[in-house]
Scaffold this active site. Sequence first.
Site, PDB file in Angstrom:
ATOM      1  CG  HIS A 129      47.794  40.466  38.234  1.00 32.04           C
ATOM      2  ND1 HIS A 129      47.281  39.283  37.777  1.00 32.04           N
ATOM      3  CD2 HIS A 129      46.757  41.141  38.775  1.00 32.04           C
ATOM      4  CE1 HIS A 129      45.975  39.241  38.011  1.00 32.04           C
ATOM      5  NE2 HIS A 129      45.628  40.371  38.623  1.00 32.04           N
ATOM      6  CD  GLN A 164      45.891  47.953  36.939  1.00 30.54           C
ATOM      7  OE1 GLN A 164      45.404  49.082  36.890  1.00 30.54           O
ATOM      8  NE2 GLN A 164      45.191  46.901  37.328  1.00 30.54           N
ATOM      9  CE  LYS A 209      43.038  45.100  34.857  1.00 31.92           C
ATOM     10  NZ  LYS A 209      42.464  44.721  36.142  1.00 31.92           N
ATOM     11  CB  CYS A 264      45.778  38.959  41.586  1.00 32.16           C
ATOM     12  SG  CYS A 264      44.118  38.345  41.582  1.00 32.16           S
TER      13      CYS A 264
END
Length: 419
Positions: A136, A216, A239, A377
Amino acid sequence: MSSKEIISMISKPTLYDVEKIRSDFPILQTKVHGKPLVYLDNAATSQKPITVITKAQEYYSSMNSNIHRGVHALSQVATEAYEMARIKIKNFINSLGKNEIIFTSGTTESINLVAQTYCRANIKEGDEVIISEMEHHSNIVPWQMICDEKNAKLKIIPINDEGEIIFEEFERIITHRTKFISVVYVSNSLGTINPVKQIIKLAHQNNIPVLLDAAQAVNHIPIDVQELDCDFLAFSGHKIYGPTGIGVLYGKINLLDSMPPYQGGGDMISKVTFEKTTFNELPYKFEAGTPNIAGVIGLGEAIDYVTNIGIDNIALHEKFLLDYATEVIADIPGLKIIGTAKEKVSVLSFVLDDIHPHDIGTFLDFEGVAIRTGHHCTQPVMDRYGIPATSRASFAMYNTKDEIDILIKGLKKIIEVFG
Ligand code: 7TS
């Protein structure tokens, strides 16, 4: 297990009652353009259970005061709740002590903190920092900035067509000049789960510290920082079903201890005179100023919510969803999945003929389906595949097989309309 077996299992009750979980998330009752919301943009941010929403509200309605500084009752209650959240996070990622848990505004700030403190102090001209091709932008730009400043070199581990790190290339580019490695645990645009344990092992054989961008990963995979043996780990609250504007930096105590502070201000000091300032102990040395107290307390509640359901159960449910979606989406003519690694989380990126992802996203929005379109991104990933953007559906603990069917129906309609 074959995908047919997985599909037959998915029609049966899974480990938990998804409808019960859905009822904990008020936003899932929303209608978009008159249709029930199908929220498949979880990699960008997840929705929040009512317990998290009420907890953050509770802070403002019954605890609001500044932490660590007041002797009055409210300040003590708020401080206790704030520090309790730190302990919950320590337990969740199995760190050795709560002093290794630093609150930041998110993954981005956690990575910048390490780049601007550890790396500014330890990287010299001619040194090298390694990242991967699937990072990212948050795990690219901070390293470019510090490498530019220090005249150091940023080296990139390439990925293969499936979207997996080419490990032999990693072995090849490590040198005695490599001073830091920062890699993503799970790719946000490809879904790939990286072999981080092997990466860390090889790095440590060469005495190189490793930061894991777990933005993530933390919501999909059980994380044990001691077992991983990572030196730093960064993630964001939003997240993992928590509030926005709050995140965590885990660091090994000896490294955090050796690092200079990041920002100067209140709470991070031990004593200030105009001649000299001494700094507070860990973790406060890295938490200057009034923090996001409601965010921290809300994040603690989110961790409780996830822990109660069990991250393993969530992972199993999401695997069913990913396998089902991967199987049924393959029937759509002209659709190509971007990111086909053997080890993946529930992120499904794809391109569909030459229909622009933004058109796909806009069309699906009118069906009530929220997906992400763009470069996510990760522009170097797009360059690697020679595409400007993808459409990305990402699934969370509350998504259902029916929602995937609605996505697929929408995609079929798009093909009819766009010919
Ligand atoms: N690292 C990874 C792997 C990410 O997916 C993201 C956010 C970040 C870092 C930055 O996190 P932040 O909370 O500090 O902003 N990823 C995404 C995404 O995929 N779509 O929107 C944000």
